[in-house]
Scaffold this motif. Structure first.
Motif, PDB file in Angstrom:
ATOM      1  N   UNK A 121       0.833  -1.201   0.000  1.00 11.44           N
ATOM      2  CA  UNK A 121       0.000   0.000   0.000  1.00 11.44           C
ATOM      3  C   UNK A 121       0.868   1.251   0.000  1.00 11.44           C
ATOM      4  N   UNK A 122       0.242   2.343  -0.372  1.00 10.97           N
ATOM      5  CA  UNK A 122       0.882   3.649  -0.287  1.00 10.97           C
ATOM      6  C   UNK A 122       0.318   4.320   0.952  1.00 10.97           C
ATOM      7  N   UNK A 123       1.173   4.668   1.879  1.00 10.56           N
ATOM      8  CA  UNK A 123       0.712   5.193   3.170  1.00 10.56           C
ATOM      9  C   UNK A 123       0.739   6.726   3.172  1.00 10.56           C
ATOM     10  N   UNK A 124      -0.436   7.351   3.348  1.00 12.10           N
ATOM     11  CA  UNK A 124      -0.466   8.810   3.447  1.00 12.10           C
ATOM     12  C   UNK A 124       0.075   9.283   4.801  1.00 12.10           C
ATOM     13  N   UNK A 125       0.859  10.339   4.795  1.00 15.23           N
ATOM     14  CA  UNK A 125       1.388  10.899   6.038  1.00 15.23           C
ATOM     15  C   UNK A 125       1.288  12.420   6.007  1.00 15.23           C
ATOM     16  N   UNK A 126       1.346  12.988   7.210  1.00 12.77           N
ATOM     17  CA  UNK A 126       1.626  14.408   7.376  1.00 12.77           C
ATOM     18  C   UNK A 126       2.956  14.482   8.114  1.00 12.77           C
ATOM     19  N   UNK A 127       3.736  15.482   7.834  1.00  9.98           N
ATOM     20  CA  UNK A 127       4.975  15.692   8.589  1.00  9.98           C
ATOM     21  C   UNK A 127       4.649  16.609   9.762  1.00  9.98           C
ATOM     22  N   UNK A 128       4.943  16.120  10.973  1.00 11.96           N
ATOM     23  CA  UNK A 128       4.695  16.953  12.152  1.00 11.96           C
ATOM     24  C   UNK A 128       5.875  17.899  12.355  1.00 11.96           C
ATOM     25  N   UNK A 129       5.557  19.194  12.405  1.00 13.14           N
ATOM     26  CA  UNK A 129       6.593  20.214  12.557  1.00 13.14           C
ATOM     27  C   UNK A 129       6.389  20.922  13.898  1.00 13.14           C
ATOM     28  N   UNK A 130       7.463  21.087  14.623  1.00 13.66           N
ATOM     29  CA  UNK A 130       7.399  21.789  15.915  1.00 13.66           C
ATOM     30  C   UNK A 130       7.473  23.299  15.653  1.00 13.66           C
ATOM     31  N   UNK A 131       6.415  23.789  14.997  1.00 12.20           N
ATOM     32  CA  UNK A 131       6.469  25.182  14.544  1.00 12.20           C
ATOM     33  C   UNK A 131       6.293  26.164  15.699  1.00 12.20           C
ATOM     34  N   UNK A 132       5.900  25.652  16.889  1.00  9.76           N
ATOM     35  CA  UNK A 132       5.850  26.502  18.075  1.00  9.76           C
ATOM     36  C   UNK A 132       7.144  26.466  18.871  1.00  9.76           C
ATOM     37  N   UNK A 133       8.137  25.747  18.340  1.00 14.94           N
ATOM     38  CA  UNK A 133       9.446  25.589  18.991  1.00 14.94           C
ATOM     39  C   UNK A 133       9.281  25.292  20.483  1.00 14.94           C
ATOM     40  N   UNK A 134       8.413  24.303  20.760  1.00 14.66           N
ATOM     41  CA  UNK A 134       8.097  23.921  22.137  1.00 14.66           C
ATOM     42  C   UNK A 134       8.992  22.750  22.531  1.00 14.66           C
ATOM     43  N   UNK A 135       9.859  22.925  23.543  1.00 17.37           N
ATOM     44  CA  UNK A 135      10.754  21.828  23.921  1.00 17.37           C
ATOM     45  C   UNK A 135       9.987  20.593  24.383  1.00 17.37           C
ATOM     46  N   UNK A 136       8.718  20.776  24.808  1.00 19.77           N
ATOM     47  CA  UNK A 136       7.931  19.641  25.303  1.00 19.77           C
ATOM     48  C   UNK A 136       7.245  18.875  24.172  1.00 19.77           C
ATOM     49  N   UNK A 137       7.311  19.374  22.946  1.00 17.71           N
ATOM     50  CA  UNK A 137       6.564  18.744  21.855  1.00 17.71           C
ATOM     51  C   UNK A 137       7.483  17.992  20.895  1.00 17.71           C
ATOM     52  N   UNK A 138       6.960  16.908  20.325  1.00 18.54           N
ATOM     53  CA  UNK A 138       7.716  16.253  19.272  1.00 18.54           C
ATOM     54  C   UNK A 138       7.458  16.990  17.956  1.00 18.54           C
ATOM     55  N   UNK A 139       7.977  16.437  16.876  1.00 16.77           N
ATOM     56  CA  UNK A 139       7.886  17.142  15.601  1.00 16.77           C
ATOM     57  C   UNK A 139       9.279  17.560  15.177  1.00 16.77           C
ATOM     58  N   UNK A 140       9.473  17.596  13.862  1.00 18.14           N
ATOM     59  CA  UNK A 140      10.766  18.044  13.350  1.00 18.14           C
ATOM     60  C   UNK A 140      10.896  19.555  13.600  1.00 18.14           C
ATOM     61  N   UNK A 141      12.083  20.015  13.912  1.00 19.56           N
ATOM     62  CA  UNK A 141      12.270  21.456  14.092  1.00 19.56           C
ATOM     63  C   UNK A 141      12.090  22.141  12.724  1.00 19.56           C
TER      64      UNK A 141
END
Ligand SMILES: *Cc1c(COP(=O)(O)O)cnc(C)c1O
Length: 231
Positions: A121-141
């Motif tokens: 299958x082709x798996x749809x994704x979203x890229x999670x971005x730490x756009x709030x620059x929150x040290x407590x959150x995951x996501x790519x910087x």
């Protein structure tokens, strides 16, 4: 405790009205913002409510919980992972979810690609971005988003629909608004740089969906305003 269906329906209509009002203020088509019901911590009946109300999808934040609930839930509704995904759960997640909103590292994307390829299958994704620059959150910087997208686009069994962000916890509503504006700017830059539409922007929850819609959200992830407190 889960409310009865009539109460859920009232709340869902109220959330829809909030989305419509926010869209009107922003000069946007209300049909351009999807309501994703976040059913985490709630029983399979919550998924049945969302399906009965006509929603396309539910969001869950833990792989194990979704694995237990999905077989007990009605078919005909999509499941999306919105919580942090550990590498050792990538394979299960790729088989269980219709879309992963929390893809945030090259390693994870590589594992998801391999698992999706094996499943044919082709798996749809979203890229999670730490756009709030929150040290407590995951996501790519934010500085790493371009390289992560390039990697994702190189994978044959992954389809990148767009980006996702979670606003830092704050009493100041401007913090959420800036986080969402930043995600949209990152999306615009990446989209024009790669020629990929990245049309989905998953941002906004029960408490901050108006700010998210004002900044261009196309998916609001709403839990407590629909189902009540999770505690
Ligand atoms: C729990 C959760 C939500 C929903 O939050 P509410 O405030 O209950 O609407 C949205 N997004 C993510 C990533 C979550 O973990």
């Amino acid at each position: 405790m889960l409310p009865d269906y009539q109460e859920f329906e009232r709340r869902a209509e109220a959330v829809r009205q909030r989305i419509r009002t926010a869209c009107e203020r922003a000069g946007r088509d209300p049909g351009s913002v999807e309501l994703l019901a976040v059913t985490k911590f709630f029983p399979p009946e919550a998924v049945a409510y969302a399906a009965r109300f006509g929603l396309r999808a539910v969001g869950e934040n833990r792989v194990q919980e979704a694995a237990e609930k999905r077989p007990l839930s009605p078919p005909g509704i999509a499941w999306e992972l919105i919580g942090h995904l550990q590498s050792n759960k990538a394979r299960l997640a790729a088989s269980l979810f219709d879309r992963i909103q929390s893809a945030d590292s090259e390693k994870l994307l590589t594992l998801l690609d391999r698992a999706a390829g094996e499943l044919g299958r082709k798996l749809p994704v979203l890229l999670q971005v730490n756009s709030g620059r929150d040290p407590a959150k995951s996501g790519v910087e934010p500085d790493g988003a371009e390289a992560l997208l390039a990697h994702a686009l190189s994978l044959g069994s992954i389809r990148v629909d767009g980006l996702m962000a979670i606003a830092p916890l704050s009493d100041d509503p401007e913090v959420a608004r800036r986080t969402f504006a930043s995600l949209r700017e990152i999306r615009d830059r990446l989209a024009s740089g790669t020629g990929t539409a990245l049309s989905v922007l998953s941002m906004g929850m029960s408490g901050d969906l108006e700010a998210a819609v004002a900044e261009g959200s196309t998916v609001v992830r709403v839990g407590s305003a629909l189902f009540g407190s999770r505690s």
